[in-house]
Design a protein around this motif. Structure first.
Motif, PDB file in Angstrom:
ATOM      1  N   TRP A 334      26.369  72.379  75.372  1.00 58.31           N
ATOM      2  CA  TRP A 334      25.089  71.692  75.351  1.00 58.31           C
ATOM      3  C   TRP A 334      24.303  72.023  74.088  1.00 58.31           C
ATOM      4  N   ARG A 335      23.101  71.537  74.007  1.00 55.48           N
ATOM      5  CA  ARG A 335      22.345  71.492  72.765  1.00 55.48           C
ATOM      6  C   ARG A 335      21.695  72.831  72.384  1.00 55.48           C
ATOM      7  N   ASN A 336      21.297  72.907  71.133  1.00 53.69           N
ATOM      8  CA  ASN A 336      20.443  73.993  70.642  1.00 53.69           C
ATOM      9  C   ASN A 336      19.051  73.417  70.439  1.00 53.69           C
ATOM     10  N   ASP A 337      18.112  73.769  71.317  1.00 55.07           N
ATOM     11  CA  ASP A 337      16.761  73.239  71.216  1.00 55.07           C
ATOM     12  C   ASP A 337      16.104  73.728  69.924  1.00 55.07           C
ATOM     13  N   SER A 338      15.279  72.860  69.320  1.00 53.87           N
ATOM     14  CA  SER A 338      14.668  73.212  68.036  1.00 53.87           C
ATOM     15  C   SER A 338      13.473  74.157  68.178  1.00 53.87           C
TER      16      SER A 338
END
Length: 377
Positions: A334-338
């Motif tokens: 899943w993503r890497n939140d900014s």
């Protein structure tokens, strides 16, 4: 007739019989009008999965840990020198918003998908679809949500509205032209984790018949009514099944699915709960079904938030994927939140799991974007 000619004739008959059988069992997209590049992607993913698995990361090139935007950037590239082989994007911004904002989102998606194609990478599309008939977004919220599936399938009061939303999706898909002038293929994974209760399309909020009707209509509308022919359709429940029968409980049929997958965080270390035997068994069910039906298989979502286990990449993820001779096209974390200091699933420079991730990257089993060559040919 001499023996050589007879044997040659028998061999030829066997070849055509096998070819015909493969045609019945799949080994190609469900869209008989699929573009040459889409067919090539399907075929090459199938071949590569026998010895390799592509590594993917959601929203990898849109933003990362502590940054947003930027050209040709990803946290994975900052660590390894290569982008993920598979980039995850989302169609969430194509509905439920003002028209100008939808067009802005379309333009950003178009650029991201085409850039990935031009570099030689692969795009997979999730759809966190905001409830079209009630508030609450894509999650099920008891006080706000309505069971939208029955409203948007044929005969439902919001069916025409759903077709308008699909028109937006179709217009984007038909506008994806690479530098070579070809339509860019994508792996489209709508209505994921449908066996859970957290999304409005989840199991408690629609019947099996309603769900399969929604799936079939969606594919048919895009493929047959809108003439979209650059899509590989992926079916992916969460990890709630234990048998093939449970995995297939809401399966719409082989003629409606190109790729089977599974999302699994729960067995892979979430809340410090590791059950690698269960993860392997469930993923093997997915892979085995793909093998016998000629479909593609993938580990469509997984990961460990914040990656507190520095050896997770080889001791957990790689260990599971290398088990039981599974054939998986890709694995996506899943993503890497900014903005969040803790919501990330791939390492960034300086993270404690970087040394282990580099071992994962260097393993011949895993493929990253720069390892791909001619995947659309």
């Amino acid at each position: 007739m001499n023996k050589t000619i007879v044997l040659s004739a028998i061999a030829l008959l066997c070849f055509f019989a096998a070819f015909a059988q493969n045609g019945v069992r799949g080994n190609g997209p469900i869209d008989k009008k699929a573009t040459v590049e889409t067919k090539a992607l399907y075929s090459n993913l199938k071949k590569l999965s026998k010895k390799h698995t592509l590594f993917g990361h959601q929203h990898a090139t849109e933003y990362g840990h502590g940054w947003f935007g930027g050209e040709n950037r990803s946290d994975v590239k900052s660590v390894t020198g290569a982008h993920p082989a598979v980039i995850g994007v989302d169609f969430s911004g194509l509905s439920g918003l003002p028209p100008a904002e939808i067009e802005k989102n379309k333009a950003a998606l178009k650029k991201n998908i085409i850039d990935t194609y031009n570099r030689g990478g692969v795009t997979t599309v999730a759809w966190h679809f905001s409830n079209p008939v009630a508030k609450g977004g894509f999650y099920w919220v008891d006080s706000l949500s309505l069971p939208a599936v029955k409203y948007i399938i044929p005969g439902g009061k919001a069916h025409d509205q759903y077709k308008e939303i699909l028109d937006n999706v179709a217009s984007l898909l038909k506008d994806l032209k690479g530098n070579d002038g070809k339509l860019v293929p994508v792996i489209f994974r709508p209505y994921h984790e449908f066996d859970g209760e957290w999304f409005w399309w989840g199991k408690p909020h629609c019947t099996t018949e309603e769900f399969t009707t929604l799936w079939r209509f969606t594919v048919s509308y895009l493929r047959d009514s809108s003439n979209v022919h650059n899509v590989i359709y992926a079916f992916s429940p969460d990890n709630k099944f234990n048998t093939e029968a449970e995995f297939l409980e809401r399966y719409p049929g082989d003629e409606w699915v190109d790729m089977v997958g599974m999302d699994n965080y729960g067995d892979m270390g979430r809340d410090n709960r590791y059950n690698l035997e269960a993860a392997t068994r469930k993923l093997t069910i997915v892979s085995d079904y793909a093998k016998k039906t000629g479909k593609l298989a993938a580990f469509t979502e997984t990961g460990l938030e914040s990656i507190p286990n520095p050896n997770w990449w080889t001791d957990v993820l790689l260990k599971v994927m290398k088990s039981n001779e599974m054939e998986l096209s890709y694995v996506l974390v899943w993503r890497n939140d900014s903005k969040s200091p803790t919501h990330y699933y791939a390492p960034y420079p300086g993270h404690s799991s970087v040394p282990n991730f580099l071992k994962f990257y260097q393993d011949p089993f895993t493929l990253f974007e720069k390892d791909l060559s001619g995947i659309y040919k």
